[in-house]
Each structure stands twice: as structure tokens, then as C-alpha cells.
Design a protein around this motif. Structure first.
Motif, PDB file in Angstrom:
ATOM      1  N   ILE A 138     -47.245  61.644  83.437  1.00  0.00           N
ATOM      2  CA  ILE A 138     -47.669  61.322  82.128  1.00  0.00           C
ATOM      3  C   ILE A 138     -48.438  61.057  81.520  1.00  0.00           C
ATOM      4  CG2 ILE A 138     -46.209  60.779  80.140  1.00  0.00           C
ATOM      5  CD1 ILE A 138     -44.115  60.802  81.580  1.00  0.00           C
ATOM      6  N   GLY A 139     -49.113  59.494  82.205  1.00  0.00           N
ATOM      7  CA  GLY A 139     -49.956  59.121  81.197  1.00  0.00           C
ATOM      8  C   GLY A 139     -51.266  59.434  81.884  1.00  0.00           C
ATOM      9  N   THR A 140     -51.334  59.967  82.536  1.00  0.00           N
ATOM     10  CA  THR A 140     -52.456  60.674  83.397  1.00  0.00           C
ATOM     11  C   THR A 140     -52.827  61.691  82.519  1.00  0.00           C
ATOM     12  OG1 THR A 140     -52.536  59.863  85.939  1.00  0.00           O
ATOM     13  CG2 THR A 140     -54.079  62.262  85.312  1.00  0.00           C
ATOM     14  N   SER A 141     -52.051  62.629  82.391  1.00  0.00           N
ATOM     15  CA  SER A 141     -51.872  64.095  81.644  1.00  0.00           C
ATOM     16  C   SER A 141     -51.865  63.866  80.393  1.00  0.00           C
ATOM     17  CB  SER A 141     -50.719  65.329  82.394  1.00  0.00           C
ATOM     18  OG  SER A 141     -49.141  64.107  81.345  1.00  0.00           O
ATOM     19  N   VAL A 142     -51.276  62.619  79.317  1.00  0.00           N
ATOM     20  CA  VAL A 142     -52.042  62.314  78.238  1.00  0.00           C
ATOM     21  C   VAL A 142     -53.345  62.078  77.904  1.00  0.00           C
ATOM     22  CG1 VAL A 142     -51.752  60.711  76.569  1.00  0.00           C
ATOM     23  CG2 VAL A 142     -49.085  61.728  77.769  1.00  0.00           C
ATOM     24  N   GLY A 143     -53.945  61.177  79.292  1.00  0.00           N
ATOM     25  CA  GLY A 143     -54.982  60.577  79.475  1.00  0.00           C
ATOM     26  C   GLY A 143     -56.201  61.994  78.828  1.00  0.00           C
ATOM     27  N   PHE A 144     -55.940  63.346  80.110  1.00  0.00           N
ATOM     28  CA  PHE A 144     -56.955  63.975  79.582  1.00  0.00           C
ATOM     29  C   PHE A 144     -56.674  64.858  78.491  1.00  0.00           C
ATOM     30  CE2 PHE A 144     -56.387  69.100  80.433  1.00  0.00           C
ATOM     31  CZ  PHE A 144     -57.948  68.846  80.815  1.00  0.00           C
ATOM     32  N   LEU A 145     -55.210  65.522  77.896  1.00  0.00           N
ATOM     33  CA  LEU A 145     -55.122  65.330  76.675  1.00  0.00           C
ATOM     34  C   LEU A 145     -56.600  64.816  75.883  1.00  0.00           C
ATOM     35  CD1 LEU A 145     -53.617  67.953  74.743  1.00  0.00           C
ATOM     36  CD2 LEU A 145     -52.356  65.938  74.165  1.00  0.00           C
ATOM     37  N   ILE A 146     -56.587  63.649  75.660  1.00  0.00           N
ATOM     38  CA  ILE A 146     -56.847  62.787  74.881  1.00  0.00           C
ATOM     39  C   ILE A 146     -58.529  63.193  75.138  1.00  0.00           C
ATOM     40  CG2 ILE A 146     -58.120  60.310  73.898  1.00  0.00           C
ATOM     41  CD1 ILE A 146     -54.600  59.422  74.938  1.00  0.00           C
ATOM     42  N   ALA A 147     -58.994  63.252  76.568  1.00  0.00           N
ATOM     43  CA  ALA A 147     -60.343  63.518  76.756  1.00  0.00           C
ATOM     44  C   ALA A 147     -60.735  64.987  75.702  1.00  0.00           C
ATOM     45  CB  ALA A 147     -60.366  63.365  77.977  1.00  0.00           C
ATOM     46  N   ILE A 148     -60.030  65.826  75.941  1.00  0.00           N
ATOM     47  CA  ILE A 148     -59.956  67.547  75.844  1.00  0.00           C
ATOM     48  C   ILE A 148     -60.152  67.675  74.264  1.00  0.00           C
ATOM     49  CG2 ILE A 148     -58.572  68.360  76.679  1.00  0.00           C
ATOM     50  CD1 ILE A 148     -60.219  70.519  77.182  1.00  0.00           C
ATOM     51  N   VAL A 149     -59.116  66.764  73.776  1.00  0.00           N
ATOM     52  CA  VAL A 149     -58.849  67.233  72.330  1.00  0.00           C
ATOM     53  C   VAL A 149     -60.026  66.062  71.324  1.00  0.00           C
ATOM     54  CG1 VAL A 149     -57.999  66.321  70.231  1.00  0.00           C
ATOM     55  CG2 VAL A 149     -56.271  67.848  72.613  1.00  0.00           C
ATOM     56  N   ILE A 150     -60.719  65.177  72.209  1.00  0.00           N
ATOM     57  CA  ILE A 150     -61.916  64.831  71.359  1.00  0.00           C
ATOM     58  C   ILE A 150     -62.640  65.649  71.765  1.00  0.00           C
ATOM     59  CG2 ILE A 150     -63.110  62.424  71.722  1.00  0.00           C
ATOM     60  CD1 ILE A 150     -60.718  60.398  72.485  1.00  0.00           C
ATOM     61  N   MET A 151     -63.130  65.683  72.970  1.00  0.00           N
ATOM     62  CA  MET A 151     -64.267  66.476  73.168  1.00  0.00           C
ATOM     63  C   MET A 151     -64.744  67.611  72.553  1.00  0.00           C
ATOM     64  SD  MET A 151     -67.218  67.112  74.869  1.00  0.00           S
ATOM     65  CE  MET A 151     -67.741  66.542  76.293  1.00  0.00           C
ATOM     66  N   ALA A 152     -63.254  68.480  72.297  1.00  0.00           N
ATOM     67  CA  ALA A 152     -63.415  69.610  71.443  1.00  0.00           C
ATOM     68  C   ALA A 152     -63.926  69.669  69.671  1.00  0.00           C
ATOM     69  CB  ALA A 152     -61.886  70.527  71.378  1.00  0.00           C
ATOM     70  N   GLY A 153     -62.977  68.165  69.000  1.00  0.00           N
ATOM     71  CA  GLY A 153     -63.352  67.925  68.354  1.00  0.00           C
ATOM     72  C   GLY A 153     -65.485  67.418  68.100  1.00  0.00           C
ATOM     73  N   ILE A 154     -65.448  66.947  68.361  1.00  0.00           N
ATOM     74  CA  ILE A 154     -66.932  66.578  69.101  1.00  0.00           C
ATOM     75  C   ILE A 154     -67.805  67.816  68.766  1.00  0.00           C
ATOM     76  CG2 ILE A 154     -69.114  65.375  70.037  1.00  0.00           C
ATOM     77  CD1 ILE A 154     -66.884  62.499  70.422  1.00  0.00           C
ATOM     78  N   ARG A 155     -67.250  68.421  69.818  1.00  0.00           N
ATOM     79  CA  ARG A 155     -68.329  70.254  69.748  1.00  0.00           C
ATOM     80  C   ARG A 155     -68.139  71.060  68.638  1.00  0.00           C
ATOM     81  NH1 ARG A 155     -67.263  73.161  76.075  1.00  0.00           N
ATOM     82  NH2 ARG A 155     -68.856  73.984  75.448  1.00  0.00           N
ATOM     83  N   GLU A 156     -66.759  70.718  68.073  1.00  0.00           N
ATOM     84  CA  GLU A 156     -66.524  71.588  66.550  1.00  0.00           C
ATOM     85  C   GLU A 156     -67.391  70.665  65.650  1.00  0.00           C
ATOM     86  OE1 GLU A 156     -62.815  71.408  65.695  1.00  0.00           O
ATOM     87  OE2 GLU A 156     -62.054  73.542  66.835  1.00  0.00           O
ATOM     88  N   LYS A 157     -68.090  69.793  66.362  1.00  0.00           N
ATOM     89  CA  LYS A 157     -68.101  68.888  64.259  1.00  0.00           C
ATOM     90  C   LYS A 157     -70.220  68.952  64.440  1.00  0.00           C
ATOM     91  CE  LYS A 157     -65.810  67.035  62.374  1.00  0.00           C
ATOM     92  NZ  LYS A 157     -65.170  67.509  60.985  1.00  0.00           N
ATOM     93  N   ILE A 158     -70.520  69.855  66.089  1.00  0.00           N
ATOM     94  CA  ILE A 158     -72.366  69.826  66.825  1.00  0.00           C
ATOM     95  C   ILE A 158     -72.444  70.910  66.113  1.00  0.00           C
ATOM     96  CG2 ILE A 158     -73.251  69.899  69.117  1.00  0.00           C
ATOM     97  CD1 ILE A 158     -71.566  67.487  70.160  1.00  0.00           C
ATOM     98  N   GLU A 159     -71.336  71.910  66.562  1.00  0.00           N
ATOM     99  CA  GLU A 159     -71.789  73.631  66.081  1.00  0.00           C
ATOM    100  C   GLU A 159     -72.565  73.702  64.855  1.00  0.00           C
ATOM    101  OE1 GLU A 159     -71.487  76.534  67.188  1.00  0.00           O
ATOM    102  OE2 GLU A 159     -71.253  75.162  69.574  1.00  0.00           O
ATOM    103  N   TYR A 160     -72.470  72.479  63.734  1.00  0.00           N
ATOM    104  CA  TYR A 160     -72.578  72.952  62.808  1.00  0.00           C
ATOM    105  C   TYR A 160     -74.632  71.111  62.365  1.00  0.00           C
ATOM    106  CZ  TYR A 160     -68.583  75.099  61.249  1.00  0.00           C
ATOM    107  OH  TYR A 160     -67.802  75.825  61.172  1.00  0.00           O
ATOM    108  N   ASN A 161     -74.803  70.935  63.244  1.00  0.00           N
ATOM    109  CA  ASN A 161     -76.181  70.213  63.081  1.00  0.00           C
ATOM    110  C   ASN A 161     -77.111  70.717  63.889  1.00  0.00           C
ATOM    111  OD1 ASN A 161     -73.929  67.680  62.383  1.00  0.00           O
ATOM    112  ND2 ASN A 161     -73.598  66.806  64.720  1.00  0.00           N
TER     113      ASN A 161
END
Length: 191
Positions: A138-161
């Protein structure tokens, strides 16, 4: 109870499977373009890693160790993971066709996602009992979820830069992943 909390926090933040151990990079980089698909992939990984940790732990302790077949653990774990991914794929195709289409080829790639197998092997290597193996999953997969969602949020913002031409595409994504990894390194002093 404290040990289980330490295992969960350690797996999710301190030893983050993507940003500290560098496992599961293919779906991390491939599916992290939008938060919605990243969250869907994270949920699928949570299901597969948690259930595979439980089943692999049971098979290892109840079958492989008593029959002295420990050397087959990697092959058995891969078979369990492949079966679980097929099940998750069927459930998503039936219940959420849009998410199934959005994940595309990356959903079957969970089978070969090294973070799933790495978690099962880590559970064996660290001599975790059944409960500890599930909590680590559970901890490992939640860590994966945290990392991929943070990366997706940053990538969505990068599109407009405005990004220099040489950094567009994967170079800026890899640079971002490296900076995220450095940021997660700050959690190493927690435990």
C-alpha cells in the motif's frame, strides 16, 4: 502498529519507488501528461501492488518456503502479477471505458512494471510477514500515486510556459523528475 506506520511512510516517501528507487519509470513518464489519467494509473497500480503483495506473500510463506522452492519466487511472482493485471484490465474495460482508452498500452505494461515485482521481492528480502507485506504494498503504491500525480500536475502547467526549444518534450520532463527526486530526498531524515 508503529512498525507498520514506519513501513508505510518509508515506502511512500523516504524510499519512493519512482523517485528514490527509480522503478516504474515507464508508466511514470508515459502516463503523467494529465492528472486524470495519472490518477487512474495510480489507482490501478495501488490495486495491483497491494493485492500482489498479499498473494505473493501468502504463496511465498505457504508454498515456496515449505517446499524449498524459494528459487522460483521471481517466476511465481511474475505469473501472479500478470494474472492480476489482466483482471484489472477487464474491470476497467467494463466499468470505465474512457480511463481504459486513456491508459492505452500503459495498462498492460503494469505487468512488466518493475515497481510491482520490486515490491514483491522487497517484501521477501526484508522478511515481512503478511500484514507488513500488504502495508508495504500500500505504501509503495501510494508513493507511486503521489509521484505520478505531482508530475502530471507539473506537466499540465508546463504546457502553458515558454520553454526553450531544446528543453521541449522529454528533456524538461526528465529535468522535472530529477528535481522531484531531489525534493523527495529531503524525506530521508524522517526515519
Amino acid at each position: 502498529m508503529v512498525k507498520l506506520l514506519i513501513i508505510a511512510i518509508s515506502a511512500a516517501l523516504v524510499n519512493n519507488v519512482v523517485l528514490s528507487r527509480f522503478l516504474g519509470l515507464c508508466p511514470f513518464l508515459g502516463v503523467s501528461k494529465q492528472i486524470k489519467t495519472a490518477a487512474g494509473m495510480g489507482a490501478a497500480v495501488i490495486a495491483v501492488v497491494t493485492v500482489s503483495s498479499a498473494i505473493c506473500s501468502l504463496i511465498y510463506d505457504a508454498v515456496l518456503v515449505p517446499l524449498d522452492l524459494v528459487y522460483l519466487n521471481t517466476i511465481v511472482f511474475i505469473l501472479v502479477i500478470a494474472a492480476l493485471v489482466q483482471f484489472v484490465e477487464m474491470v476497467l474495460k467494463k466499468n470505465s471505458p474512457s480511463l481504459y482508452e486513456a491508459l492505452g498500452v500503459y495498462l498492460p505494461l503494469i505487468t512488466t512494471n518493475c515497481c510491482v515485482l520490486g515490491t514483491a521481492l522487497t517484501n521477501v528480502q526484508d522478511n515481512y510477514n503478511f500484514i507488513e507485506a500488504v502495508v508495504n504494498g500500500i505504501g509503495t503504491s501510494v508513493g507511486f500515486l503521489i509521484a505520478i500525480v505531482i508530475m502530471a500536475g507539473i506537466r499540465e502547467k508546463i504546457e502553458y510556459n515558454d520553454i526553450p526549444e531544446s528543453f521541449k518534450g522529454m528533456p524538461i520532463v526528465l529535468l522535472t523528475a530529477g528535481l522531484m527526486s531531489i525534493a523527495f530526498f529531503g524525506f530521508s531524515g524522517i526515519l
